[in-house]
Design a protein around this motif. Structure first.
Motif, short mmCIF file in Angstrom:
data_model
loop_
_atom_site.label_atom_id
_atom_site.label_comp_id
_atom_site.label_asym_id
_atom_site.label_seq_id
_atom_site.Cartn_x
_atom_site.Cartn_y
_atom_site.Cartn_z
N MET A 1 0.83 -1.20 0.00
CA MET A 1 0.00 0.00 0.00
C MET A 1 0.87 1.25 0.00
O MET A 1 0.65 2.19 -0.72
CB MET A 1 -0.89 0.01 1.24
N HIS A 2 1.95 1.19 0.82
CA HIS A 2 2.80 2.37 0.94
C HIS A 2 3.41 2.75 -0.38
O HIS A 2 3.28 3.88 -0.83
CB HIS A 2 3.91 2.10 1.96
N LYS B 1 1.79 9.34 -5.98
CA LYS B 1 2.26 10.72 -5.85
C LYS B 1 3.14 11.11 -7.03
O LYS B 1 3.03 12.17 -7.59
CB LYS B 1 3.03 10.88 -4.54
N ASN C 1 1.19 11.38 -10.27
CA ASN C 1 0.14 12.38 -10.25
C ASN C 1 0.63 13.74 -10.73
O ASN C 1 0.65 14.71 -9.99
CB ASN C 1 -0.39 12.49 -8.82
N ASP D 1 -3.87 16.48 -12.68
CA ASP D 1 -4.91 16.09 -11.74
C ASP D 1 -5.74 14.91 -12.24
O ASP D 1 -5.95 13.95 -11.53
CB ASP D 1 -5.80 17.28 -11.45
N GLY E 1 -4.05 11.58 -12.35
CA GLY E 1 -3.87 11.12 -10.98
C GLY E 1 -5.15 10.51 -10.45
O GLY E 1 -5.12 9.45 -9.83
N ALA E 2 -6.27 11.19 -10.73
CA ALA E 2 -7.55 10.67 -10.27
C ALA E 2 -7.81 9.31 -10.89
O ALA E 2 -8.18 8.35 -10.21
CB ALA E 2 -8.67 11.64 -10.64
N THR F 1 -5.88 6.65 -9.35
CA THR F 1 -6.44 6.26 -8.06
C THR F 1 -7.61 5.30 -8.25
O THR F 1 -7.76 4.34 -7.49
CB THR F 1 -6.92 7.50 -7.28
N TRP F 2 -8.42 5.56 -9.26
CA TRP F 2 -9.56 4.65 -9.50
C TRP F 2 -9.05 3.25 -9.83
O TRP F 2 -9.58 2.26 -9.37
CB TRP F 2 -10.44 5.16 -10.65
N ILE G 1 -8.09 1.54 -6.78
CA ILE G 1 -9.25 0.99 -6.05
C ILE G 1 -9.68 -0.33 -6.68
O ILE G 1 -9.95 -1.32 -5.99
CB ILE G 1 -10.42 1.99 -6.05
N ARG H 1 -7.31 -3.05 -5.80
CA ARG H 1 -7.48 -3.43 -4.42
C ARG H 1 -8.70 -4.34 -4.27
O ARG H 1 -8.64 -5.40 -3.65
CB ARG H 1 -7.67 -2.16 -3.60
N LEU H 2 -9.80 -3.92 -4.89
CA LEU H 2 -11.02 -4.73 -4.82
C LEU H 2 -10.76 -6.12 -5.40
O LEU H 2 -11.20 -7.13 -4.85
CB LEU H 2 -12.15 -4.06 -5.62
N ALA I 1 -19.35 8.73 -5.82
CA ALA I 1 -18.66 8.24 -7.02
C ALA I 1 -19.52 8.54 -8.23
O ALA I 1 -20.73 8.33 -8.22
CB ALA I 1 -18.42 6.75 -6.91
N GLN J 1 -18.91 7.44 -14.11
CA GLN J 1 -17.64 7.15 -14.78
C GLN J 1 -16.68 6.43 -13.83
O GLN J 1 -16.03 5.46 -14.21
CB GLN J 1 -17.04 8.46 -15.27
N GLN J 2 -16.60 6.93 -12.60
CA GLN J 2 -15.72 6.30 -11.63
C GLN J 2 -16.12 4.85 -11.39
O GLN J 2 -15.28 3.96 -11.37
CB GLN J 2 -15.75 7.07 -10.30
#
Ligand SMILES: Nc1ncnc2c1ncn2[C@@H]1O[C@H](COP(=O)(O)OP(=O)(O)OP(=O)(O)O)[C@@H](O)[C@H]1O
Ligand SMILES: [Mg+2]
Lengths: 889, 271
Positions: free
Chosen positions: A1-2, A9, A12, A15, A18-19, A22-23, A26, A29-30, A322, A325-326
């Motif tokens: 995770m770290h 970072k 990114n 913007d 980067g977003a 992040t998606w 997620i 991760r799922l 959310a 789109q996300q």
């Protein structure tokens, strides 16, 4: 995770990217979490199954196809050949060489062969040293031990003779292996006899006229000086190589074909084996397609389950703000991850299975076959991806549209109806998959037809079911049954989809099972133990009794003897037939020119050829165009079926029994009067029966069979077949020496080959069936799983209301039993329809009803579904209501 | 708490009707069910308000509309002077992710994510890169604040109800929302855990000075809000005498029990 967030970072920079990153994070991760928690097991399993089975199936099919091709290719000793009654221009061979093909060139002619004082007619086949390009040529160099070796074509100056010719010329078998081999003269050329032909790949059943074969090098032909203008000669160019090169050659060749030239494909050489194997090939392909459909169904069912379970998560996502789109990015990417993961696992499993299968079949295949290659792999990957994406679309669309308000109104979005659009997408994908996989329009049409029947029947049945359960409802006793009925009723719409899954699974197994049965049964009928592996032909009438005695002494059982007379069909009901004398322009040495060759489906190809001729010139009824081998007997031949009329009624004179194909082609009906010219005598006979002949059987077969009175006084030669064990092989040599006119034809190698291939194909078929059963089980499992959550809730209610575990168990079992039985009945119905379509349209078999399906279907369906259902719901009943409630939240 | 001049939330003339799907046996006419009628409600920035009412009185429905999860049949909802009932789902989602936090009766954590990941989720979905990039640190901080720093890697089904709700509270606060909606946050918990969660909610809310809209049928809980409204029969009653007597003091007095009973009666009388 770290490290992930540090990476985030770094990346990114802007913007939005980067977003987006992040998606994806997620989603990743799922994916990892759900994989670990087993949420993705069913969906992954179904994709894995789709990929691995498609890969294994297509590599097995590929291999079997290659085996079939190479075995069939053996029958023309090449992949393609060009036949001609005129010399073939050298540019053809040059072009083929240029394309990288292997080539061979043959000339066939008849000539007198001399050895000392003896002479005999020899049917000469002149070949190059590359002969045979496909298949194996067995030459024996020692008649005493009869050891034969495989050989390529003879060098210049050498000749190989058939046993019959060898003895007819009174050659000395002791000299064969010596330094001074016997010499035979063909025309003006003397050749050393260095071998005896045991078997030629491309002259399978020269039962009627190939007894005196001589093989020599084509380079020696000019020196013989026997080829003169006007002599009856037949030419062949032969090619072997890769499909692409062959196609290119054929494309180049076709426009410049002369009237007497013809290109043959291995599939045109319809032989006993290629027929049977093409059927096996179709079967394997069909099984592959069905396995594919099942895996696709499993994917659809599993993703449906997956989305049901994710309604809440999506609602939470949306509540937390959310955007659509996300949500799409997160869940589609997750699906992509699942797909990649499952495809990878599928490939690993698939290649393991492939390795085992290919290893198992290695012994049956020629050694120089190309490796399995990437085709199955690519097909498998594409299939996995397409299945995963296209068949999950309906469920995903539904999932994406779950309203956030579900967090407050808990059942919002529950009713799971698939949109028409999604159904259309899935239907089109299915059709395309089947089409691409099978590359067979007819099969695709059959699958579509059967699918339509299936959907129609299920709609009707589920409608009736819903109505019935409403009526019966509370009136039926037994509280377990009551619960089951109530449950069936409540889940009516879900049951319809369950029913489709169950039915599909059972139906496909039934179809494959029946087909496997009938194909293998047919093979066994065709080649039972002790099938005659030798033919004895050309037995002179006056030697017949003697020959029979020899066999009796040796304790070898002879099949029925058939007398053979040659004759020509001249009139039908006094109408004179046009005679297109093919005997004259095609040499008697031509391979396909024999007619009722014992066991020879090549005749079919002949029939077709005649059909074409008929179409092109249409004045008057055409004759068969050549002399026929006629026989007379009052014993009904084995392997024939009487279609019309009576078999040789006693006391009636001048009867003839006609083979169905000829009868159809010549428009001969029962009661017609046929005129034959036999030698110089004209004979008139009446058609009293029409027979169907199994051309695939290893038996002498005839177009026309006369009653004994018609031609009994004609000089005939006799033919029969017998089974000879390995140890008795040498005895045959004596026999041929003793009766120089008769010929023995050994077809054992061929029978062995067929039996081997059949065995190997049977194994592949069983393997395929296993894969399909696995796919079907997976569909059932997925289907049952998807109702598990609902059941959990119900069980809680029943348990908290104090219902006994055993009663709930019974209710569940009863529900699954009845669902399975209903699915089994529908499956039997649709399987029967599909079998009718498949057997009559694809497999060229006669359809017979399969009453056993109506028993096997419902029973196995009920047992199978109840077993899977009960087992996978057992855990529910072991839990206390408290544990159940905890699981629910 | 001092009331600022800006209104956080204004609902004017809000009503909600739903059409019931006709039963298969009856005629095809759909029946209209009126759940909310002419709701007028203004909530000040920083205020905490409790919406009280009997079960089925429409509390959750109203909350959904106020929070932009649902749309009113008629009327308007303004969110910091921005009308939200005319926005589309995407625009409302955008407001939710930047300005709103939620706490629900059923906790509603994503079952396949750990406590930490659940709390990170709103931050990661945020449009603010600063928040996104520090999601993990922030989530850890918030989980620490709710006393769960030792359960970061546990999945929801490995946590007790109270713990799950505390995770949900951390998740609600991580984006520093202006408005917090809570629907029966302690109804699924036993008294002790319920109390713990309530304390936590009010404590954090006070610190963050968030506007809180709380739905409950628990008077005790309602009393901890600065203001209470009663939803009965689809109508909103401001300052109902029965529940306002208690004032906003957190100390309980002897009349509490009787008050509870009175409210229950008042509510049931309304039907
Ligand atoms: N979409 C809908 N369809 C049908 N009925 C609805 C719908 N939405 C709400 N209702 C009904 O409106 C009424 C109010 O529902 P709501 O969930 O808002 O009540 P509540 O006050 O939150 O109750 P509780 O305290 O039990 O949670 C209920 O009777 C409910 O059945
Ligand atoms: Mg509610």
């Amino acid at each position: 995770m770290h490290s992930n967030s540090q990476l985030a970072k770094q990346i990114n920079t802007t913007d939005s990217s980067g977003a987006f990153f992040t998606w994806l994070k997620i989603a990743w991760r799922l994916f990892v979490r759900e994989l670990g928690r087993g949420e993705l097991t069913i969906i992954a399993l179904s994709i894995i199954l789709a990929v691995s089975s498609v890969m294994a199936l297509s590599s097995v099919t590929d291999r079997v196809e290659q085996a079939i091709m190479s075995k069939s290719a053996a029958f023309i000793a090449a992949d393609r050949d060009l036949q001609s009654s005129h010399p073939i221009d050298n540019i053809v061979i040059e072009k083929a060489n240029e394309l990288g093909l292997q080539t061979d060139k043959h000339i066939y002619f008849s000539s007198m062969a001399f050895a000392g004082d003896e002479m005999n007619i020899a049917v000469v086949k002149a070949v190059t040293e590359t002969y045979p390009l496909r298949g194996e040529l067995f030459i024996s160099q020692d008649l005493v031990t009869n050891q034969s070796v495989t050989k390529k074509g003879p060098k210049q100056g050498e000749a190989w003779l058939s046993k019959r010719l060898f003895y007819a010329l009174s050659l000395d078998d002791a000299m064969l292996s010596s330094d001074t081999p016997p010499v035979v003269e063909v025309g003006e050329l003397a050749l050393n006899v260095t071998g005896i032909i045991e078997s030629e790949p491309d002259a399978p059943f020269q039962v009627f006229d190939s007894g005196t074969r001589l093989i020599m090098n084509i380079g020696d032909v000019p020196a013989t000086n026997v080829i003169q203008p006007g002599s009856r000669i037949f030419y062949r160019d032969l090619f072997a190589g890769e499909a692409g090169q062959l196609d290119e050659l054929v494309q180049w060749l076709e426009p410049q074909l002369k009237p007497n030239q013809e290109i043959r494909d291995v599939k045109d050489g319809e032989t006993a084996m290629s027929n049977a194997l093409q059927r096996a090939e179709s079967f394997l392909m069909l099984a592959g397609v069905l396995g594919l459909l099942l895996a696709a169904t499993a994917v659809a069912v599993a993703t449906r389950l997956y989305s049901q379970r994710h309604f809440d998560s999506i609602a939470i996502f949306k509540t937390l703000g959310a955007s659509v789109q996300q949500v799409r990015v997160v869940y589609l990417f997750q699906l992509v991850l699942i797909t990649i993961f499952s495809v990878l696992v599928g490939i690993i499993i698939g290649s393991l299975i492939q390795g085992v299968a290919v290893e198992a079949m290695a012994g049956q295949l020629p050694k120089d076959l190309p490796p399995v290659g990437f085709k199955p792999l690519l097909i498998a990957i594409a299939t996995g991806a397409v299945c995963a994406l296209m068949f999950s679309i309906p469920s995903l669309l539904k999932l994406f549209s779950v309203p956030p308000l579900r967090v407050l109104r808990r059942n919002l979005g529950d009713n799971f109806a698939t949109s028409i659009m999604a159904k259309i997408i899935m239907a089109i994908t299915t059709i395309l998959l089947v089409l691409i996989y099978s590359q067979n329009l007819r099969l695709t049409a059959i699958v579509m037809g059967a699918g339509a029947v299936l959907v129609a029947v299920i709609l009707v049945v589920s409608n009736i079911m819903i109505r019935l359960s409403r009526k019966v409802g509370s009136s039926v006793g037994g509280s377990a049954i009551k619960i089951a009925l109530a449950s069936l009723k409540r889940r009516a719409s879900e049951n319809t989809s369950q029913l489709i899954g169950f039915t599909l699974a059972i139906m496909l197994i039934l179809i494959l099972y029946s087909l496997e049965n009938s194909i293998i049964k047919e093979w066994q009928q065709q080649l039972p133990e002790g099938t005659p592996n030798h033919f004895v032909i050309n037995i002179a009438q006056h030697e017949l009794e003697q020959v029979k005695q020899e066999f009796e002494q040796k304790d070898i059982v002879l099949e029925q003897f058939y007398p053979i007379i040659r004759g020509r069909l001249t009139t039908i009901n006094d109408e004179v037939l046009l005679q297109n004398d093919r005997d004259k322009d095609k040499s008697g040495a031509k391979l396909t020119d024999g007619e009722e060759k014992a066991n020879n489906a090549q005749t079919k190809a002949e029939n077709r050829a005649s059909d074409e001729e008929e179409g092109s010139e249409s004045e008057g009824r055409k004759g068969i165009g050549r002399e026929l081998n006629l026989t007379f007997t009052e014993l009904f031949p084995e392997n024939n079926t009487l279609l019309e009329g009576e078999w040789m009624t006693e006391g009636v004179l001048n009867q003839v029994s006609v083979e169905k194909g000829v009868a159809e082609r010549m428009e001969i009906k029962l009661g017609d009067k046929l005129g034959f010219l036999i030698g110089a005598r004209e004979v008139e006979v009446n058609v009293t029966s029409i027979r169907d002949v199994n051309w695939n059987s290893f038996q002498p077969n005839f177009f026309m069979i006369f009653s004994n009175d018609v031609v009994a006084d004609f000089p005939a030669t006799y033919i029969s077949a017998f089974y000879l064990s390995k140890e008795d092989k040498l005895w045959v040599n004596q026999l041929v020496k003793q009766f120089p006119t008769l010929s023995i034809i050994d077809v054992e190698a061929m029978i062995n080959e067929i039996q081997q291939v059949i065995e190997q194909v049977s194994v592949s078929i069983s393997f395929v069936l296993l894969v399909v059963v696995m796919a079907a089980t997976l569909v059932l499992l997925a289907q049952v799983q998807s109702s598990l959550d609902e059941r959990r809730k119900e069980t809680v209610i029943y348990r908290t209301l104090g219902a006994k575990g055993s009663m709930i168990q019974n209710a569940i079992t009863f529900e699954f039993l009845s669902l399975g039985a209903i699915a089994g009945i529908i499956a039997a119905l649709v399987a029967e329809v599909s079998l009718y379509l498949l057997q009559s349209l694809m497999f060229d078999m006669d359809w017979v009803p399969h009453p056993e399906l109506w028993l096997i279907g419902p029973i196995s369906g009920a047992v199978f579904v109840a077993l899977v259902g009960t087992l996978s719901t057992r855990s529910l009943l072991k839990m206390t209501p408290n544990e159940l409630i905890r699981q629910l939240s | 708490m001092s009331q600022s001049r800006i209104s956080a939330l204004v609902a004017t003339n809000v009503s909600k009707q739903v059409s019931l799907p006709s039963a298969p046996s009856s005629s095809s006419d759909e029946k209209q069910l009126s759940i909310l009628n002419d709701i007028e409600l203004t909530i000040q920035d920083g205020e905490s308000i409790a919406i009280v009412g009997a079960s089925g009185s429409g509390k959750s429905t109203l909350l959904g509309i106020l929070a932009g999860l649902d749309l009113p049949t008629t009327g308007e909802v303004h969110f910091y002077e921005k009308q939200i009932n005319t926005l589309n789902e995407e625009q409302r989602a955008q407001i939710r992710r930047t300005e709103v936090g939620f706490i629900f009766q059923q906790f509603l954590l994503v079952p396949s994510l750990t406590a930490l990941e659940n709390v990170m989720l709103p931050a990661e979905l945020s449009d603010d890169p600063e928040l996104r990039n520090n999601a993990k640190v922030k989530a850890e901080q918030w989980l620490d604040k709710v006393g769960l720093s030792h359960r970061l890697d546990h999945f929801p089904n490995q946590l007790s109800g109270g713990e799950q709700q505390r995770v949900a509270i951390a998740r609600a606060f991580i984006t520093n929302p202006k408005l917090l909606f809570a629907d029966e946050p302690s109804a699924n918990l036993d008294t002790e855990n319920g109390k713990l969660v309530e304390d936590l909610l009010f404590e954090l809310n006070e610190k963050a000075n968030t506007t809180l809209v709380l739905v409950t049928h628990d008077l005790e809980l309602a009393k901890r809000c600065q203001r209470r409204v009663l939803l009965t029969n689809g109508h909103l009653v401001e300052k109902p005498a029965v529940i306002n007597e208690g004032g906003d003091s957190s100390t309980s007095n002897n009349t509490d029990k009787s008050l509870d009973v009175q409210v229950a009666e008042a509510i049931s009388n309304a039907f």
